[in-house]
Design a protein around this motif. Structure first.
Motif, PDB file in Angstrom:
ATOM      1  N   ILE A   1      -3.924  12.341  -7.570  1.00 30.05           N
ATOM      2  CA  ILE A   1      -3.813  13.343  -8.617  1.00 30.05           C
ATOM      3  C   ILE A   1      -2.821  14.445  -8.275  1.00 30.05           C
ATOM      4  CG2 ILE A   1      -5.116  15.135  -9.857  1.00 30.05           C
ATOM      5  CD1 ILE A   1      -7.595  13.295  -9.462  1.00 30.05           C
ATOM      6  N   GLU A   2      -2.835  14.927  -7.052  1.00 32.30           N
ATOM      7  CA  GLU A   2      -2.182  16.188  -6.739  1.00 32.30           C
ATOM      8  C   GLU A   2      -0.810  16.103  -6.084  1.00 32.30           C
ATOM      9  OE1 GLU A   2      -5.025  18.200  -4.324  1.00 32.30           O
ATOM     10  OE2 GLU A   2      -6.530  18.203  -5.882  1.00 32.30           O
ATOM     11  N   VAL A   3      -0.434  14.972  -5.527  1.00 36.80           N
ATOM     12  CA  VAL A   3       0.758  14.924  -4.696  1.00 36.80           C
ATOM     13  C   VAL A   3       1.899  14.225  -5.423  1.00 36.80           C
ATOM     14  CG1 VAL A   3       1.665  14.149  -2.475  1.00 36.80           C
ATOM     15  CG2 VAL A   3      -0.696  14.927  -2.642  1.00 36.80           C
ATOM     16  N   ASP A   4       3.095  14.832  -5.348  1.00 35.10           N
ATOM     17  CA  ASP A   4       4.252  14.247  -6.012  1.00 35.10           C
ATOM     18  C   ASP A   4       4.808  13.081  -5.186  1.00 35.10           C
ATOM     19  OD1 ASP A   4       6.894  15.339  -4.468  1.00 35.10           O
ATOM     20  OD2 ASP A   4       5.252  16.797  -4.387  1.00 35.10           O
ATOM     21  N   ASP A   5       5.667  12.293  -5.814  1.00 43.31           N
ATOM     22  CA  ASP A   5       6.185  11.074  -5.182  1.00 43.31           C
ATOM     23  C   ASP A   5       6.985  11.351  -3.907  1.00 43.31           C
ATOM     24  OD1 ASP A   5       5.054   9.650  -7.248  1.00 43.31           O
ATOM     25  OD2 ASP A   5       6.923   9.464  -8.367  1.00 43.31           O
ATOM     26  N   ALA A   6       7.804  12.388  -3.903  1.00 41.79           N
ATOM     27  CA  ALA A   6       8.620  12.692  -2.720  1.00 41.79           C
ATOM     28  C   ALA A   6       7.734  13.023  -1.523  1.00 41.79           C
ATOM     29  CB  ALA A   6       9.572  13.847  -3.015  1.00 41.79           C
ATOM     30  N   THR A   7       6.694  13.777  -1.739  1.00 42.17           N
ATOM     31  CA  THR A   7       5.766  14.111  -0.661  1.00 42.17           C
ATOM     32  C   THR A   7       5.040  12.859  -0.178  1.00 42.17           C
ATOM     33  OG1 THR A   7       5.484  16.333  -1.540  1.00 42.17           O
ATOM     34  CG2 THR A   7       3.790  15.547  -0.031  1.00 42.17           C
ATOM     35  N   LEU A   8       4.617  12.020  -1.110  1.00 41.52           N
ATOM     36  CA  LEU A   8       3.953  10.774  -0.725  1.00 41.52           C
ATOM     37  C   LEU A   8       4.888   9.902   0.104  1.00 41.52           C
ATOM     38  CD1 LEU A   8       2.073   9.875  -4.000  1.00 41.52           C
ATOM     39  CD2 LEU A   8       1.032  10.436  -1.798  1.00 41.52           C
ATOM     40  N   ALA A   9       6.152   9.816  -0.277  1.00 43.63           N
ATOM     41  CA  ALA A   9       7.117   9.003   0.467  1.00 43.63           C
ATOM     42  C   ALA A   9       7.269   9.533   1.894  1.00 43.63           C
ATOM     43  CB  ALA A   9       8.455   8.970  -0.253  1.00 43.63           C
ATOM     44  N   ARG A  10       7.308  10.849   2.046  1.00 45.14           N
ATOM     45  CA  ARG A  10       7.410  11.421   3.392  1.00 45.14           C
ATOM     46  C   ARG A  10       6.158  11.116   4.205  1.00 45.14           C
ATOM     47  NH1 ARG A  10       9.794  15.500   0.464  1.00 45.14           N
ATOM     48  NH2 ARG A  10       7.908  16.757   0.394  1.00 45.14           N
ATOM     49  N   ARG A  11       5.007  11.184   3.590  1.00 42.36           N
ATOM     50  CA  ARG A  11       3.736  10.923   4.285  1.00 42.36           C
ATOM     51  C   ARG A  11       3.511   9.440   4.548  1.00 42.36           C
ATOM     52  NH1 ARG A  11      -0.775  14.563   1.136  1.00 42.36           N
ATOM     53  NH2 ARG A  11       0.155  16.596   1.543  1.00 42.36           N
ATOM     54  N   ALA A  12       4.093   8.596   3.726  1.00 42.53           N
ATOM     55  CA  ALA A  12       3.796   7.162   3.776  1.00 42.53           C
ATOM     56  C   ALA A  12       4.216   6.498   5.071  1.00 42.53           C
ATOM     57  CB  ALA A  12       4.437   6.452   2.588  1.00 42.53           C
ATOM     58  N   GLY A  13       5.158   7.083   5.799  1.00 44.73           N
ATOM     59  CA  GLY A  13       5.559   6.508   7.071  1.00 44.73           C
ATOM     60  C   GLY A  13       4.406   6.411   8.051  1.00 44.73           C
ATOM     61  N   GLY A  14       3.452   7.306   7.953  1.00 41.70           N
ATOM     62  CA  GLY A  14       2.313   7.280   8.854  1.00 41.70           C
ATOM     63  C   GLY A  14       0.979   7.174   8.151  1.00 41.70           C
ATOM     64  N   SER A  15       0.994   6.968   6.861  1.00 42.83           N
ATOM     65  CA  SER A  15      -0.250   6.975   6.102  1.00 42.83           C
ATOM     66  C   SER A  15      -0.299   5.814   5.119  1.00 42.83           C
ATOM     67  CB  SER A  15      -0.384   8.296   5.339  1.00 42.83           C
ATOM     68  OG  SER A  15      -1.445   8.228   4.403  1.00 42.83           O
ATOM     69  N   ARG A  16      -1.182   4.883   5.388  1.00 40.41           N
ATOM     70  CA  ARG A  16      -1.355   3.771   4.448  1.00 40.41           C
ATOM     71  C   ARG A  16      -1.879   4.271   3.110  1.00 40.41           C
ATOM     72  NH1 ARG A  16      -3.685  -1.391   7.762  1.00 40.41           N
ATOM     73  NH2 ARG A  16      -1.862  -1.615   9.101  1.00 40.41           N
ATOM     74  N   GLU A  17      -2.710   5.304   3.157  1.00 37.73           N
ATOM     75  CA  GLU A  17      -3.256   5.842   1.911  1.00 37.73           C
ATOM     76  C   GLU A  17      -2.140   6.381   1.023  1.00 37.73           C
ATOM     77  OE1 GLU A  17      -4.618   6.604   4.899  1.00 37.73           O
ATOM     78  OE2 GLU A  17      -6.505   5.516   4.714  1.00 37.73           O
ATOM     79  N   ALA A  18      -1.186   7.110   1.617  1.00 34.11           N
ATOM     80  CA  ALA A  18      -0.081   7.662   0.832  1.00 34.11           C
ATOM     81  C   ALA A  18       0.756   6.542   0.221  1.00 34.11           C
ATOM     82  CB  ALA A  18       0.792   8.573   1.694  1.00 34.11           C
ATOM     83  N   PHE A  19       1.043   5.508   1.011  1.00 36.11           N
ATOM     84  CA  PHE A  19       1.802   4.387   0.465  1.00 36.11           C
ATOM     85  C   PHE A  19       0.990   3.671  -0.603  1.00 36.11           C
ATOM     86  CE2 PHE A  19       3.648   0.156   0.293  1.00 36.11           C
ATOM     87  CZ  PHE A  19       4.977   0.502   0.063  1.00 36.11           C
ATOM     88  N   GLY A  20      -0.304   3.562  -0.390  1.00 39.30           N
ATOM     89  CA  GLY A  20      -1.174   2.940  -1.387  1.00 39.30           C
ATOM     90  C   GLY A  20      -1.127   3.656  -2.722  1.00 39.30           C
ATOM     91  N   VAL A  21      -1.019   4.968  -2.694  1.00 38.46           N
ATOM     92  CA  VAL A  21      -0.904   5.732  -3.938  1.00 38.46           C
ATOM     93  C   VAL A  21       0.398   5.374  -4.643  1.00 38.46           C
ATOM     94  CG1 VAL A  21      -0.674   8.046  -4.928  1.00 38.46           C
ATOM     95  CG2 VAL A  21      -2.372   7.614  -3.149  1.00 38.46           C
ATOM     96  N   LEU A  22       1.489   5.273  -3.891  1.00 36.05           N
ATOM     97  CA  LEU A  22       2.766   4.879  -4.494  1.00 36.05           C
ATOM     98  C   LEU A  22       2.675   3.483  -5.105  1.00 36.05           C
ATOM     99  CD1 LEU A  22       5.230   6.273  -1.826  1.00 36.05           C
ATOM    100  CD2 LEU A  22       4.882   7.130  -4.145  1.00 36.05           C
ATOM    101  N   VAL A  23       2.005   2.579  -4.419  1.00 39.14           N
ATOM    102  CA  VAL A  23       1.816   1.224  -4.955  1.00 39.14           C
ATOM    103  C   VAL A  23       0.988   1.287  -6.234  1.00 39.14           C
ATOM    104  CG1 VAL A  23       0.746  -1.022  -4.538  1.00 39.14           C
ATOM    105  CG2 VAL A  23       2.112   0.060  -2.742  1.00 39.14           C
ATOM    106  N   GLU A  24      -0.066   2.091  -6.230  1.00 40.86           N
ATOM    107  CA  GLU A  24      -0.886   2.250  -7.437  1.00 40.86           C
ATOM    108  C   GLU A  24      -0.057   2.799  -8.595  1.00 40.86           C
ATOM    109  OE1 GLU A  24      -4.201   1.762  -8.264  1.00 40.86           O
ATOM    110  OE2 GLU A  24      -4.460   0.668  -6.399  1.00 40.86           O
TER     111      GLU A  24
END
Length: 75
Positions: free
Chosen positions: A15-38
């Motif tokens: 809900i709260e995080v924009d795509d650019a922030t998720l992309a930065r976090r996704a390198g170490g976070s499966r959850e962040a990448f999972g949100v992008l996939v969703e």
């Protein structure tokens, strides 16, 4: 593949995080990448289904694209 129940942290990312922030976090976070996939996996699959003859091929291409995105997320 076993489905998992999303936890509150995952729901918050959705809900709260924009795509650019998720992309930065996704390198170490499966959850962040999972949100992008969703967010984008369904659109990618729909796009590919309109362009290839077999739905199985579209699903394979979408899966491959997501794997490549995961592998290159730090770049």
């Amino acid at each position: 593949m076993r489905a998992r129940m999303p936890d509150a942290r995952y729901e918050s990312l959705m809900i709260e995080v924009d795509d650019a922030t998720l992309a930065r976090r996704a390198g170490g976070s499966r959850e962040a990448f999972g949100v992008l996939v969703e967010r984008y996996g369904g659109r990618l699959l729909s796009f590919l289904e309109r362009r290839v003859r077999r739905p199985e091929d579209a699903a394979d291409f979408a899966h491959d694209a997501m794997i490549r995105a995961w592998q290159a997320i730090d770049r």
